[in-house]
Design an enzyme around this catalytic site. Structure first.
Site, short mmCIF file in Angstrom:
data_model
loop_
_atom_site.label_atom_id
_atom_site.label_comp_id
_atom_site.label_asym_id
_atom_site.label_seq_id
_atom_site.Cartn_x
_atom_site.Cartn_y
_atom_site.Cartn_z
N ARG A 6 49.97 37.30 57.75
CA ARG A 6 50.44 38.38 56.88
C ARG A 6 51.89 38.16 56.44
NH1 ARG A 6 47.72 43.60 57.40
NH2 ARG A 6 49.71 44.50 56.85
N GLU A 32 53.01 30.25 44.04
CA GLU A 32 52.99 30.88 45.36
C GLU A 32 53.22 29.91 46.50
OE1 GLU A 32 49.96 34.31 46.33
OE2 GLU A 32 48.99 32.77 45.13
N LYS A 77 50.15 38.88 52.89
CA LYS A 77 48.74 38.89 52.51
C LYS A 77 48.34 40.21 51.87
CE LYS A 77 44.59 37.31 52.08
NZ LYS A 77 44.39 36.41 50.93
N LYS A 101 48.75 30.24 41.67
CA LYS A 101 48.52 29.51 42.93
C LYS A 101 49.63 28.51 43.16
CE LYS A 101 46.27 31.38 44.69
NZ LYS A 101 45.73 32.55 44.11
N GLY A 109 54.76 50.36 57.07
CA GLY A 109 54.93 51.28 55.94
C GLY A 109 56.40 51.54 55.69
#
Ligand code: M6R
Length: 606
Positions: A27, A488, A601, A485, A105
């Site tokens: 993540r 990134e 992610k 892609k 959060g």
């Protein structure tokens, strides 16, 4: 983004928590920590170990050896408020060191809440928004933890998924969520809490999914849930058909490469029993009156939005309904024209993207019908949307989305066919289009054989600073995804242009040796794209052509041939060499392909 794990049961908590955090590493994060309740002379003590850096740093910390308890919470932090540091890492404690909290959060009113705490004699030791939570719980606590948590949550503005432990209630973990995911895995007398299903998959495939503003009281052999006003809520356990193996690398060097190779099977799963040649398309959308729609919006972010751009062609061709594709982050603030005659389709792998959720809420509030295309079962979007269609791609761990994209495009095309059949639109091409969809898994598998040829190109161009992708129609749409892609995972600047636009400005950027990749799969317009590529070659470009047409042209440096298919579906094939290209460029640059810098992610904040 941040990750949460929690454990309560008969095992030592630390190894379970660390393994959970390791499985959430994909993540993206910058610090990690655990808090454990351990028995101590008929009482319980609360210990916290946390630090900046990878989970490995935490794992190697000798202090962990002193944490023997069976109840614990853990967190990987992706900095939003305050730099990555030990002080800012979670878990956070209140001033009395009674309540440990981890939080995913953003608490939007944290400045106001910090002020209130300071006025009440509290000291805040970190720069985080999170630290207000344990202190507010302490301030609101008068012997009843549920009351204290409920009162605290009512003071928070923003998003949260939290876990709270305390020596004051040593056999419980209190959890709660709003706009940030949290699941409770069930296994006999053990419970594994996680922000993402893969963190608990090695223990169980049975989960409770918390709904908005729900609070859970989790004990080793029970789980009770309440709304924010503390009315008990009955929840069903959901069984997930993913297994732990599907979230491991299985011999591949990276998750991204594994997921690229999983694409043929993933598409097969997406198609499932939804499509066959002799029957009408089968989707669970009974009750939707498609005749009432005069407009379709497709809304998503990043790769999911690219899946929408590619699929617009199918909705307009087969459903004859004007279709617009929007970025969720723009859609939510641009006051779009939506009413009960609008069908809004949302696409999301994670089902947790904050902007997509906000756009979905806006669409619902405006009276439209909402259908979501989602991969993660039980995720927030599936619970808000009127209807959900699952992609069934299996867990996607690499930050760069690959198999989710091809499954999203496949499912969107199936949905377009379904709507067309429901509307009774005659189209002679429907049967051959269905055949083409059914051929996708084999054709994607054949396309994977281009890997060596693509690697050869990547080996030559990986040191370049800029790279351009061009195409027309769906080939332009897939160029955008190929360019994303590359950006990134390789950090190379790249742009995608509609081939016909090149000479209206961007061609000024072409100089000797710059690589231009053209995608040309549509027989009607491939020649035109080719002419645009030649214009770039004339100005010194190094050229690559991805095509399914019989093109022979000595001026082009590399031609990659891919299987022929209907041009509306061709992005599902032509994206494969572009994914592999980005992958090998990043590998050549020795970058972390699965966890690119600055990215997460699932983007659960705005
Ligand atoms: O989970 P979602 O599909 O809603 O995520 C949307 C984007 O954040 C995501 O597609 C992102 O662009 C990926 N990193 C692309 O590889």
């Amino acid at each position: 983004m941040c990750g949460i794990v929690g454990y309560i049961g008969h095992k030592k908590a630390v190894p379970v928590l660390i393994n959970g955090l390791l499985s959430l590493e994909y993540r993206g994060y910058d610090s990690a920590g655990v808090a454990v309740l351990s028995p101590d002379n008929n009482e319980y003590k609360l210990d916290i170990v946390k630090d900046k850096g990878r989970v490995k740093v935490l794992q190697d910390n000798k202090e962990l050896e002193n944490l023997h308890g069976n109840v614990g919470i853990a967190h990987t932090r992706w900095a939003t408020h305050g730099i990555p540091s030990k002080e800012n890492a979670h878990p956070h404690l209140d001033n009395s060191k009674s309540f440990a909290v981890v939080h995913n959060g953003i608490i939007e009113n944290y400045i106001e809440l910090r002020q209130k705490l300071i006025e009440n004699g509290y000291t805040l030791y970190s720069d985080t928004d999170t630290e207000v939570i344990p202190n507010l719980i302490h301030m609101n606590y008068n012997g009843d933890i549920l009351q204290a948590v409920s009162k605290t949550l009512k003071e928070l503005k923003g998003s949260y998924a939290i876990e709270v432990i305390s020596p004051l209630f040593p056999t419980k973990i209190i959890v709660a969520k709003k706009d940030s995911p949290l699941v409770v895995g069930i296994k006999d007398d053990e419970k594994i809490i996680a922000s993402d299903i893969p963190a608990a998959l090695s223990h169980t495939n049975k989960f409770y999914f918390l709904d908005e503003e729900e609070i859970g009281v989790i004990e080793k052999d029970s789980a009770k849930f309440f709304d924010i006003n503390l009315n008990e809520v009955k929840k069903d356990i959901k069984e997930i058909d993913w297994n732990a193996e599907s979230s491991e690398k299985n011999g591949f060097e990276d998750f991204m490469l594994k997921e690229i190779y999983e694409q043929p099977n993933a598409i097969r799963e997406t198609i499932g029993s939804r499509l066959s040649l002799d029957k009408k398309v089968n989707l669970e959308l009974d009750g939707v009156d498609f005749k009432k729609f005069n407009k379709i919006f497709i809304v998503a972010c990043g790769t999911a939005m690219h899946a929408g751009i590619v699929s617009k062609y199918s909705f307009e061709k087969f459903c004859r309904i004007p279709t617009e594709v929007d970025m969720a982050s723009e859609f939510r603030y641009r006051n779009p024209l939506i009413d009960e005659h609008t069908l809004c389709i949302f696409i999301s792998q994670s089902g947790e993207t904050a902007d997509t959720i906000a756009a979905l809420r806006l669409a619902k509030d405006s009276g439209s019908t909402t259908i979501s295309i989602v991969n993660v079962i039980g995720s927030s979007i599936t619970r808000i949307s009127d209807y959900t269609l699952y992609t069934h791609a299996g867990p996607e761990i690499a930050v760069a989305s690959t198999k989710a994209y091809v499954c999203q495009v496949t499912l969107l095309n199936i949905l377009a066919l379904y709507i067309s059949e429901q509307l009774g639109i005659e189209n002679k091409e429907i049967n051959s289009f269905k055949e083409s969809i059914l051929e996708l898994p084999e054709k994607v598998k054949d396309t994977l054989t281009t890997i060596d040829a693509i690697k050869e190109i990547a080996d030559k161009v990986y040191t370049q600073k800029d790279l351009y992708f061009i195409g027309r129609g769906t080939d332009y749409a897939v160029s955008m995804e190929g360019s994303l892609k590359l950006k990134e995972i390789s950090y190379i600047h790249s742009e995608a242009y509609a081939a016909g636009e090149l000479k209206h400005g961007p061609i000024a950027l072409i100089e000797n040796g710059i690589t231009v990749i053209a995608v040309a799969t549509n027989p009607n317009i491939s020649e035109k794209t080719l002419s645009n590529l030649e214009e770039a070659i004339t100005r010194g470009a190094n050229s690559v052509l991805i095509t399914n047409q019989d093109i022979k042209n000595d001026k082009i440096n590399y031609i990659i041939n891919i299987p022929k298919i209907d041009s509306i579906l061709s992005p599902i094939i032509s994206i494969v060499p572009l994914q592999i290209f980005a992958y090998f460029i990043a590998k050549n640059k020795k970058l972390d392909v699965d966890k690119p810098r600055n990215l997460a992610k699932s983007v659960t904040v705005e």
